[in-house]
Design a protein around this motif. Sequence first.
Motif, PDB file in Angstrom:
ATOM      1  N   GLY A 137      -1.790   6.135  -1.392  1.00 53.09           N
ATOM      2  CA  GLY A 137      -0.704   5.276  -1.851  1.00 53.09           C
ATOM      3  C   GLY A 137      -0.079   4.554  -0.679  1.00 53.09           C
ATOM      4  O   GLY A 137      -0.367   4.849   0.488  1.00 53.09           O
ATOM      5  N   MET A 138       0.769   3.575  -0.997  1.00 52.88           N
ATOM      6  CA  MET A 138       1.459   2.816   0.039  1.00 52.88           C
ATOM      7  C   MET A 138       2.916   2.624  -0.348  1.00 52.88           C
ATOM      8  O   MET A 138       3.241   2.471  -1.533  1.00 52.88           O
ATOM      9  CB  MET A 138       0.820   1.442   0.228  1.00 52.88           C
ATOM     10  CG  MET A 138      -0.615   1.460   0.752  1.00 52.88           C
ATOM     11  SD  MET A 138      -0.766   2.102   2.432  1.00 52.88           S
ATOM     12  CE  MET A 138       0.016   0.772   3.350  1.00 52.88           C
ATOM     13  N   ILE A 139       3.762   2.628   0.650  1.00 56.02           N
ATOM     14  CA  ILE A 139       5.152   2.201   0.484  1.00 56.02           C
ATOM     15  C   ILE A 139       5.270   0.851   1.167  1.00 56.02           C
ATOM     16  O   ILE A 139       5.099   0.739   2.388  1.00 56.02           O
ATOM     17  CB  ILE A 139       6.144   3.195   1.105  1.00 56.02           C
ATOM     18  CG1 ILE A 139       5.959   4.594   0.510  1.00 56.02           C
ATOM     19  CG2 ILE A 139       7.584   2.713   0.900  1.00 56.02           C
ATOM     20  CD1 ILE A 139       6.835   5.656   1.174  1.00 56.02           C
ATOM     21  N   TYR A 140       5.526  -0.181   0.384  1.00 61.43           N
ATOM     22  CA  TYR A 140       5.691  -1.532   0.918  1.00 61.43           C
ATOM     23  C   TYR A 140       7.187  -1.806   1.079  1.00 61.43           C
ATOM     24  O   TYR A 140       7.946  -1.718   0.115  1.00 61.43           O
ATOM     25  CB  TYR A 140       5.050  -2.557  -0.017  1.00 61.43           C
ATOM     26  CG  TYR A 140       3.565  -2.340  -0.211  1.00 61.43           C
ATOM     27  CD1 TYR A 140       2.649  -2.854   0.702  1.00 61.43           C
ATOM     28  CD2 TYR A 140       3.084  -1.622  -1.303  1.00 61.43           C
ATOM     29  CE1 TYR A 140       1.291  -2.655   0.533  1.00 61.43           C
ATOM     30  CE2 TYR A 140       1.718  -1.419  -1.481  1.00 61.43           C
ATOM     31  CZ  TYR A 140       0.831  -1.938  -0.554  1.00 61.43           C
ATOM     32  OH  TYR A 140      -0.518  -1.742  -0.726  1.00 61.43           O
ATOM     33  N   ILE A 141       7.587  -2.130   2.286  1.00 57.72           N
ATOM     34  CA  ILE A 141       9.003  -2.296   2.620  1.00 57.72           C
ATOM     35  C   ILE A 141       9.321  -3.775   2.774  1.00 57.72           C
ATOM     36  O   ILE A 141       8.737  -4.447   3.626  1.00 57.72           O
ATOM     37  CB  ILE A 141       9.347  -1.527   3.910  1.00 57.72           C
ATOM     38  CG1 ILE A 141       9.016  -0.037   3.743  1.00 57.72           C
ATOM     39  CG2 ILE A 141      10.825  -1.715   4.277  1.00 57.72           C
ATOM     40  CD1 ILE A 141       9.131   0.760   5.033  1.00 57.72           C
ATOM     41  N   ASP A 142      10.209  -4.266   1.934  1.00 58.18           N
ATOM     42  CA  ASP A 142      10.583  -5.687   1.947  1.00 58.18           C
ATOM     43  C   ASP A 142       9.339  -6.570   1.820  1.00 58.18           C
ATOM     44  O   ASP A 142       9.031  -7.398   2.687  1.00 58.18           O
ATOM     45  CB  ASP A 142      11.375  -6.041   3.208  1.00 58.18           C
ATOM     46  CG  ASP A 142      12.800  -5.509   3.163  1.00 58.18           C
ATOM     47  OD1 ASP A 142      13.306  -5.300   2.048  1.00 58.18           O
ATOM     48  OD2 ASP A 142      13.400  -5.296   4.238  1.00 58.18           O
ATOM     49  N   GLY A 143       8.637  -6.405   0.715  1.00 60.61           N
ATOM     50  CA  GLY A 143       7.422  -7.176   0.481  1.00 60.61           C
ATOM     51  C   GLY A 143       6.312  -6.691   1.375  1.00 60.61           C
ATOM     52  O   GLY A 143       6.051  -5.486   1.473  1.00 60.61           O
ATOM     53  N   CYS A 144       5.670  -7.614   2.062  1.00 64.44           N
ATOM     54  CA  CYS A 144       4.557  -7.246   2.932  1.00 64.44           C
ATOM     55  C   CYS A 144       4.983  -7.115   4.392  1.00 64.44           C
ATOM     56  O   CYS A 144       4.134  -7.036   5.285  1.00 64.44           O
ATOM     57  CB  CYS A 144       3.426  -8.277   2.808  1.00 64.44           C
ATOM     58  SG  CYS A 144       3.912  -9.956   3.277  1.00 64.44           S
ATOM     59  N   HIS A 145       6.287  -7.091   4.656  1.00 63.04           N
ATOM     60  CA  HIS A 145       6.748  -7.053   6.036  1.00 63.04           C
ATOM     61  C   HIS A 145       6.338  -5.765   6.733  1.00 63.04           C
ATOM     62  O   HIS A 145       5.925  -5.767   7.886  1.00 63.04           O
ATOM     63  CB  HIS A 145       8.278  -7.216   6.092  1.00 63.04           C
ATOM     64  CG  HIS A 145       8.735  -8.623   5.900  1.00 63.04           C
ATOM     65  ND1 HIS A 145       9.186  -9.415   6.917  1.00 63.04           N
ATOM     66  CD2 HIS A 145       8.777  -9.401   4.792  1.00 63.04           C
ATOM     67  CE1 HIS A 145       9.499 -10.620   6.455  1.00 63.04           C
ATOM     68  NE2 HIS A 145       9.265 -10.627   5.166  1.00 63.04           N
ATOM     69  N   LEU A 146       6.472  -4.632   6.040  1.00 63.09           N
ATOM     70  CA  LEU A 146       6.123  -3.330   6.606  1.00 63.09           C
ATOM     71  C   LEU A 146       5.482  -2.489   5.522  1.00 63.09           C
ATOM     72  O   LEU A 146       5.776  -2.653   4.333  1.00 63.09           O
ATOM     73  CB  LEU A 146       7.366  -2.604   7.139  1.00 63.09           C
ATOM     74  CG  LEU A 146       8.118  -3.229   8.320  1.00 63.09           C
ATOM     75  CD1 LEU A 146       9.454  -2.529   8.507  1.00 63.09           C
ATOM     76  CD2 LEU A 146       7.290  -3.123   9.594  1.00 63.09           C
TER      77      LEU A 146
END
Length: 311
Positions: free
Chosen positions: A273-282
Amino acid sequence: MDRKKLLLLLKPFDVYPILRTSAFSPLPNPQVLNYLDNRRRVHREATSFCQKILQKKPVQWESILRNDLSRPIRDVDLVVTVGGDGTLLRASHFLDDSIPILGVNSDPTKADEVKEFNDEFDATRSTGYLCACTVNNFEQKLDDVLEGRSVPSDLSRLSIRVNSETLPSYALNDILMAHPCPAAVSRFSFRIRQDNQSCSPLLNSRSSGLRVSTAAGSTAAMLSAGGVKMQIQSRDLQYMVREPISPRTSSSLMHGFVKPGQSMGVSWFCKEGMIYIDGCHLCHSIKHGDTIDISSDAPVLRVHLPSHLLS
């Protein structure tokens, strides 16, 4: 008296797409090419204008491209971003609650252009939702800031802990937890807690993921997905399960709020899984068995906001 120190953070000049052609593809529409050239020109002119204004003021300043930021911003009195909301978001990941930020929207969307090119392409640009000024009022707004007539607002940010370890960056807009493949199912469970006590039922979910937003981010993807716009200085977080599959529980539990002092505890049940922070920024990878705690227990971001957001 010491002169104030400013950092001018710039959107790069080459971020607009370059259309390439081959022997097997049609020539790009000249209107599109001309439009993209105009966007670069307008942004360059806005950047030059802001630099000339700063040269007239009794301040020390230096400029840097946003992509060159690699460590926390320190030892300045103000950060000025020139670009749009994306540039301000980028800066926020390198700021704590001690340095205020002022956003300049270098190329606002113009309704007449959107209408003119509607049959060819989408001519909308950055909303500049958090940007307090454009080149038209930058000098006046800067003077207000430097002379203390403009006071920054405290915007809530979102803190993420994975397996009890706090991630180094805070989200200003939102986070999305999902499988790395957008077509795959995300499996997770969550509940709301306060003082280590559950204050909501456990929700088991098979869906496209989980989005959690701050008040500042409630007008972005959250609103598009059917969420509600929040007061800009609210400390609440808003969450929504994306596209739940055959929900067995009340749909009211798929969308709700996390109050100050509460946290959302998530258990992840996919192999990856992924945690996307502020869109694709991080982004941050997670795996089966990881626990994620989400709350507003994060340093605020001090932002000089547009006047219409404060009324």
